[in-house]
Motif scaffolding. Structure first.
Motif, mmCIF file in Angstrom:
data_model
loop_
_atom_site.group_PDB
_atom_site.id
_atom_site.type_symbol
_atom_site.label_atom_id
_atom_site.label_comp_id
_atom_site.label_asym_id
_atom_site.label_seq_id
_atom_site.Cartn_x
_atom_site.Cartn_y
_atom_site.Cartn_z
ATOM 1 N N LEU A 288 0.785 -1.153 -0.046
ATOM 2 C CA LEU A 288 -0.076 0.011 -0.041
ATOM 3 C C LEU A 288 0.908 1.285 -0.104
ATOM 4 N N SER A 289 0.337 2.439 -0.560
ATOM 5 C CA SER A 289 1.044 3.617 -0.321
ATOM 6 C C SER A 289 1.099 3.944 0.971
ATOM 7 N N VAL A 295 -3.911 4.639 6.976
ATOM 8 C CA VAL A 295 -5.478 4.486 7.006
ATOM 9 C C VAL A 295 -5.817 2.979 7.564
ATOM 10 N N ARG A 296 -4.780 2.242 6.782
ATOM 11 C CA ARG A 296 -5.128 0.648 7.336
ATOM 12 C C ARG A 296 -4.759 0.622 8.803
ATOM 13 N N ASP A 297 -3.640 0.937 9.424
ATOM 14 C CA ASP A 297 -3.354 0.898 10.506
ATOM 15 C C ASP A 297 -3.806 1.544 11.542
ATOM 16 N N ARG A 298 -4.516 2.802 10.978
ATOM 17 C CA ARG A 298 -5.259 3.510 12.231
ATOM 18 C C ARG A 298 -6.659 2.786 12.215
ATOM 19 N N PHE A 299 -7.328 2.472 11.204
ATOM 20 C CA PHE A 299 -8.644 1.636 11.464
ATOM 21 C C PHE A 299 -8.484 0.255 11.980
ATOM 22 N N ALA A 300 -7.100 -0.462 11.666
ATOM 23 C CA ALA A 300 -7.175 -1.847 12.242
ATOM 24 C C ALA A 300 -7.411 -1.717 13.752
ATOM 25 N N ALA A 339 -16.635 6.800 8.725
ATOM 26 C CA ALA A 339 -17.291 8.128 8.118
ATOM 27 C C ALA A 339 -16.841 9.227 9.128
ATOM 28 N N VAL A 340 -16.900 9.036 10.184
ATOM 29 C CA VAL A 340 -16.606 10.259 11.411
ATOM 30 C C VAL A 340 -15.238 10.634 11.327
ATOM 31 N N SER A 341 -14.356 9.670 10.469
ATOM 32 C CA SER A 341 -12.943 9.845 10.511
ATOM 33 C C SER A 341 -12.253 10.561 9.298
ATOM 34 N N LEU A 342 -13.125 10.688 8.347
ATOM 35 C CA LEU A 342 -12.577 11.339 7.131
ATOM 36 C C LEU A 342 -11.679 12.528 7.136
ATOM 37 N N ASP A 343 -11.864 13.258 8.310
ATOM 38 C CA ASP A 343 -10.989 14.473 8.455
ATOM 39 C C ASP A 343 -9.697 14.259 8.595
ATOM 40 N N ARG A 344 -9.293 13.021 9.313
ATOM 41 C CA ARG A 344 -7.926 12.286 9.681
ATOM 42 C C ARG A 344 -7.644 11.640 8.493
ATOM 43 N N ILE A 345 -8.169 11.600 7.524
ATOM 44 C CA ILE A 345 -7.798 10.990 5.958
ATOM 45 C C ILE A 345 -7.507 11.823 5.159
ATOM 46 N N ILE A 346 -8.622 12.799 4.941
ATOM 47 C CA ILE A 346 -8.306 14.102 4.092
ATOM 48 C C ILE A 346 -8.055 15.266 4.642
#
Length: 462
Positions: A288-289, A295-300, A339-346
């Motif tokens: 993964l980039s 993102v993977r590690d955060r949501f895992a 969904a509530v974490s979009l601002d942590r992704i973008i």
């Protein structure tokens, strides 16, 4: 699409391609100009086609036509006012593709894609230049043009050669065994024609240190340079992958590439969409980039906490409670976490500034386009000239749908800048934005009305 290759030389060509037979082209009006060549293919008979284009780079032209005697074949012609013409017989379906290769200053192609512009030889174009919007021009090292006069030393026997007929031509047949005999026969016909190039100026081939046997490599070395296996490379070739350059030679039935061409190919692979992605994902366990890995590690971690650390959820894994409804509830909770974490992704703060800049850039182009018409106009008279390109409109629409609060602030800044720059009233800026989104956005009409109503300025009635 794979590479296209010529099948034979036209007898009236000035620049014979080595190894290809010569075919009688007397039924094609080569001396009457490109319009006449195109007209052959514009015949009413079905399955025929033709076209010509003038070449702005050198004052010449290029044309192609279906052969009127054998509709499975076609002729491609390139004319240069100084360097004469090339006449090639091809499969009829390949002529238009070859035609596009002659749209600039390319005159001849030899040795698997090396090309000549009348002065200089270049390697096959492979590395893209975004400024020129074309492949980089990389000169072949110490290249020397080989003419027909250079190759004909008096030992060839033209009596042992022949000129083929298009009706009987087999496109799958092997080329002539002793091609120099055929070249000598062509030279006899060539010298009998009027106003033809002397043999010293008839280009046949190219010679370069890059093309010597010591600089040729086979599929295993080629694949290693490209970071793939030899079997993968052969699969690419068998599928006609045009990103793999044509070989410069075939030795003992095996393809051989110039090392310089192979290195250019490897560089092009590294700079490709897939190559850049692979470079940026190197070292990650899932390839993964960096951003996707974060993102993977955060949501895992989030999902592990939700699924295991919370007793009220963990008990759902007991077999008697594991049903469709329970799984749906857990899936919904996990989806909510994303969904509530979009601002942590973008990075919404930075994205807003980018959207503002893009909108103002489009507005500026629109304002400049209509500047002469609007010299005396102000405010409301101008709003319909503030247009957005489709990508910018779609991006603003996406921003509103995903981050309405952040977009609200960004649109307010757009209103301020439009007023400062062109004296456009805030309401008119909103009208222009709403109009663009109605054409290219995904917000429903009701959503647009609701959102833009919150942005409308209120008149000061005090």
């Amino acid at each position: 699409m794979g590479h296209v290759r010529p099948l034979a030389n036209g007898l009236r060509t000035d620049h014979p391609v080595p190894g290809l037979p010569f075919i009688d082209d007397s039924h094609i009006p080569l001396d009457e100009g490109p319009e006449a060549i195109e007209a052959v293919g514009r015949h009413e008979a079905s399955g025929m086609w033709g076209r010509y284009d003038k070449n702005r780079a050198d004052g010449g032209w290029h044309a192609f036509t279906t052969d009127p005697l054998n509709h499975s074949l076609g002729w491609a012609v390139r004319y240069h006012p100084e360097h004469g013409r090339t006449v090639l017989l091809m499969r009829d379906g390949d002529t238009s593709s070859w035609h596009t290769q002659w749209s600039a200053d390319q005159l001849l192609f030899r040795a698997g894609g090396y090309w000549w512009d009348g002065t200089t030889w270049y390697r096959p174009g492979q590395v893209w230049d975004p400024i020129a919007q074309d492949y980089e021009r990389r000169k072949a090292r110490m290249a020397v043009t080989v003419s027909a006069a250079d190759m004909l030393d008096g030992r060839a026997a033209p009596a042992l050669a022949y000129i083929g007929k298009v009706r009987a031509f087999d496109p799958d047949a092997e080329g002539p065994d002793n091609w120099l005999n055929h070249l000598a026969l062509w030279a006899q016909h060539h010298q009998e024609q009027e106003n033809t190039l002397p043999l010293e100026r008839c280009v046949v081939d190219v010679s370069s240190p890059e093309l010597t046997a010591a600089q040729l490599i086979g599929a295993p070395e080629m694949a290693e340079l490209g970071g793939i296996t030899a079997s993968t490379l052969r699969a690419y070739i068998s599928r006609g992958n045009s990103e793999v350059p044509l070989p410069q030679a075939t030795v003992g039935g095996r393809d051989q590439w110039a090392r310089a061409v192979a290195e250019d190919w490897a560089e092009a692979r590294q700079r490709s969409y897939e190559g850049v992605g692979a470079a940026m994902s190197a070292g990650d366990r899932d390839s993964l980039s960096p951003g996707a890995a974060e993102v993977r590690d955060r949501f895992a971690s989030n999902f592990q906490h939700t699924l295991f650390d919370r007793p009220d959820v963990r008990k759902r894994w007991v077999l008697r409670q594991r049903n469709k409804e329970s799984v749906a509830e857990i899936a919904n909770e996990l989806a909510w976490s994303v969904a509530v974490s979009l601002d942590r992704i973008i990075p919404t703060e930075h994205l807003g500034r980018v959207v503002q800049a893009a909108v103002m850039h489009d507005f500026a182009e629109s304002a400049e386009m209509f500047a002469d018409e609007d010299k005396d106009a102000e405010g409301p008279q101008k709003w319909w000239h503030l247009n957005l390109s489709v990508p910018v409109a779609k991006m603003l629409d996406w921003y509103i749908r995903y981050f309405p609060g952040d977009a609200y602030a960004s649109i307010g800044e757009i209103q301020r800048q439009a007023h400062t720059t062109w004296k456009v009233q805030a309401a008119d800026t909103l009208r222009a934005l709403r109009s663009a989104l109605s054409l290219d956005g995904e917000l429903t009409e009701q959503q647009r009305e609701t959102y833009f109503a919150l942005l409308e300025p209120h008149e000061n009635t005090g």
